[in-house]
Design an enzyme around this catalytic site. Structure first.
Site, mmCIF file in Angstrom:
data_model
loop_
_atom_site.group_PDB
_atom_site.id
_atom_site.type_symbol
_atom_site.label_atom_id
_atom_site.label_comp_id
_atom_site.label_asym_id
_atom_site.label_seq_id
_atom_site.Cartn_x
_atom_site.Cartn_y
_atom_site.Cartn_z
ATOM 1 N N ASN A 94 39.973 64.146 12.155
ATOM 2 C CA ASN A 94 40.644 63.423 10.663
ATOM 3 C C ASN A 94 41.980 64.026 10.521
ATOM 4 O O ASN A 94 42.437 64.017 9.450
ATOM 5 C CB ASN A 94 39.575 63.949 9.585
ATOM 6 C CG ASN A 94 38.563 62.838 9.352
ATOM 7 O OD1 ASN A 94 38.287 62.131 10.153
ATOM 8 N ND2 ASN A 94 37.268 63.551 8.756
ATOM 9 N N GLY B 283 37.738 68.961 2.923
ATOM 10 C CA GLY B 283 36.215 68.727 2.966
ATOM 11 C C GLY B 283 35.634 68.273 4.052
ATOM 12 O O GLY B 283 34.396 68.173 4.238
ATOM 13 N N ASP B 284 36.405 67.550 5.031
ATOM 14 C CA ASP B 284 35.785 66.879 6.262
ATOM 15 C C ASP B 284 36.805 67.190 7.437
ATOM 16 O O ASP B 284 37.034 66.078 8.068
ATOM 17 C CB ASP B 284 35.293 65.618 6.204
ATOM 18 C CG ASP B 284 34.371 65.095 7.240
ATOM 19 O OD1 ASP B 284 34.090 66.004 7.984
ATOM 20 O OD2 ASP B 284 34.114 63.868 7.525
ATOM 21 N N LEU B 285 37.253 68.299 7.469
ATOM 22 C CA LEU B 285 38.802 68.532 8.382
ATOM 23 C C LEU B 285 38.284 68.751 9.696
ATOM 24 O O LEU B 285 38.804 69.923 10.273
ATOM 25 C CB LEU B 285 39.611 69.442 7.649
ATOM 26 C CG LEU B 285 40.933 69.466 8.019
ATOM 27 C CD1 LEU B 285 41.588 68.005 7.760
ATOM 28 C CD2 LEU B 285 41.729 70.644 7.510
ATOM 29 N N TRP B 286 37.518 67.912 10.469
ATOM 30 C CA TRP B 286 37.387 68.216 12.043
ATOM 31 C C TRP B 286 38.449 67.718 12.537
ATOM 32 O O TRP B 286 39.435 66.792 11.876
ATOM 33 C CB TRP B 286 36.135 67.573 12.337
ATOM 34 C CG TRP B 286 35.951 65.996 12.106
ATOM 35 C CD1 TRP B 286 35.885 65.265 11.269
ATOM 36 C CD2 TRP B 286 36.057 65.326 13.589
ATOM 37 N NE1 TRP B 286 35.896 63.829 11.983
ATOM 38 C CE2 TRP B 286 35.986 63.704 13.243
ATOM 39 C CE3 TRP B 286 36.061 65.430 14.912
ATOM 40 C CZ2 TRP B 286 35.885 62.820 13.916
ATOM 41 C CZ3 TRP B 286 36.005 64.458 15.839
ATOM 42 C CH2 TRP B 286 35.873 63.007 15.220
#
Length: 281
Positions: free
Chosen positions: A195, A189-192
């Site tokens: 991370n 869900g926030d896989l930049w």
């Protein structure tokens, strides 16, 4: 001296700050080293959301046929102001680790979710993330991931009402550009790239905003700010869990949400990227 996890703290190293919290490496008298994230003010449910996400991703992994430990850290403790995780020694992003990351993501996504959203209130950075469930991804994505951050960005002066109207109009075309229908995936869900913590032999997924979503979202997020050996990650993923035709053309659709989050958090610097992604719809 203060204690943590039932043991005395013998050493603390300041690792800086991110968003609303400070980061530290802590050594305990029993020999353990842990990572501590501590909020400067109470944001109700902030660390509970991260802890729930880590546990949920691990549950999906364990339900798969893979025998390796899950590529997410276990949660040692969490409350309204503090999150404690095992300390992970960093390594290098080798091609082999990148290929394993692709396979690991395919496993997590393939473990599935009951619906889009999640059964807990979410956060992405310090912004609330509406995890209300839904069964139709284009409608859910517009309502829960695009339009709320348009409103936040306008309220914070990061873009104009005319810009907002353009994005809202584009959101009405999500169903036309979303590609083939797929079941809800268990996504980070926030896989930049920040991370993804590269360890000695594989990558760890940290700081999730985990929920049931579209699997292409994680891959688009990895591409947004660049990731080491991205081509190898994608090739290994596609081999393990083939992507639907046209997925590359849908990358801007899946990047629209994280770009709006960045616009809301960091201001008008991201306005042009947001509008460009919306116009691609």
């Amino acid at each position: 001296m203060r204690s943590l996890l039932g043991s005395t703290v013998t050493e603390e190293s300041d690792l800086g700050a991110g968003h609303e919290w400070s980061l530290r490496r802590v050594t305990l008298a029993d020999g353990r080293r842990v990572f501590v994230k501590e909020a400067g003010r109470v944001l109700e449910g902030l660390f509970a959301a991260e802890a729930n996400g880590l546990r949920w991703l691990a549950e999906g992994w364990r339900a798969s046929a893979r025998t390796e430990p899950p590529p997410v850290p276990g949660v040692l403790a969490a409350d309204d102001t503090t999150l404690v995780l095992p300390w992970i020694e960093s390594g290098s992003p080798t091609p082999q680790a990148a290929e394993r990351l692709g396979r690991d993501l395919a496993t997590l996504h393939g473990s599935g979710a009951d619906s889009y959203g999640a059964p807990w209130p979410g956060y992405i950075a310090e912004l609330p993330l509406d995890n209300t469930g839904g069964d139709d991804w284009p409608d859910w994505y517009a309502r829960r991931r695009v339009l709320p951050y348009v409103r936040i960005a306008v309220d914070r002066g990061a873009m104009s009402g005319r810009d907002a109207q353009e994005i809202e109009s584009a959101a009405g075309h999500i169903a036309d550009t979303a590609g083939p229908q797929e079941p809800p995936a268990r996504i980070h869900g926030d896989l930049w790239s920040g991370n993804v913590l590269w360890g000695h032999d594989h990558a760890w997924l940290i700081d999730p905003a985990a929920h049931g979503g579209h699997r292409e979202t994680d891959l688009a997020m990895l591409a947004l700010f660049g990731a080491p050996h991205l081509d190898r990650i994608l090739a290994a993923y596609d081999e393990a869990y083939p992507l639907a035709d046209g997925w590359r053309a849908r990358v801007p659709l899946h990047q629209l949400h994280p770009l709006l989050v960045h616009l809301a958090l960091f201001g008008a610097t991201y306005r042009d990227q947001v509008l460009a992604a919306a116009r691609r719809l």
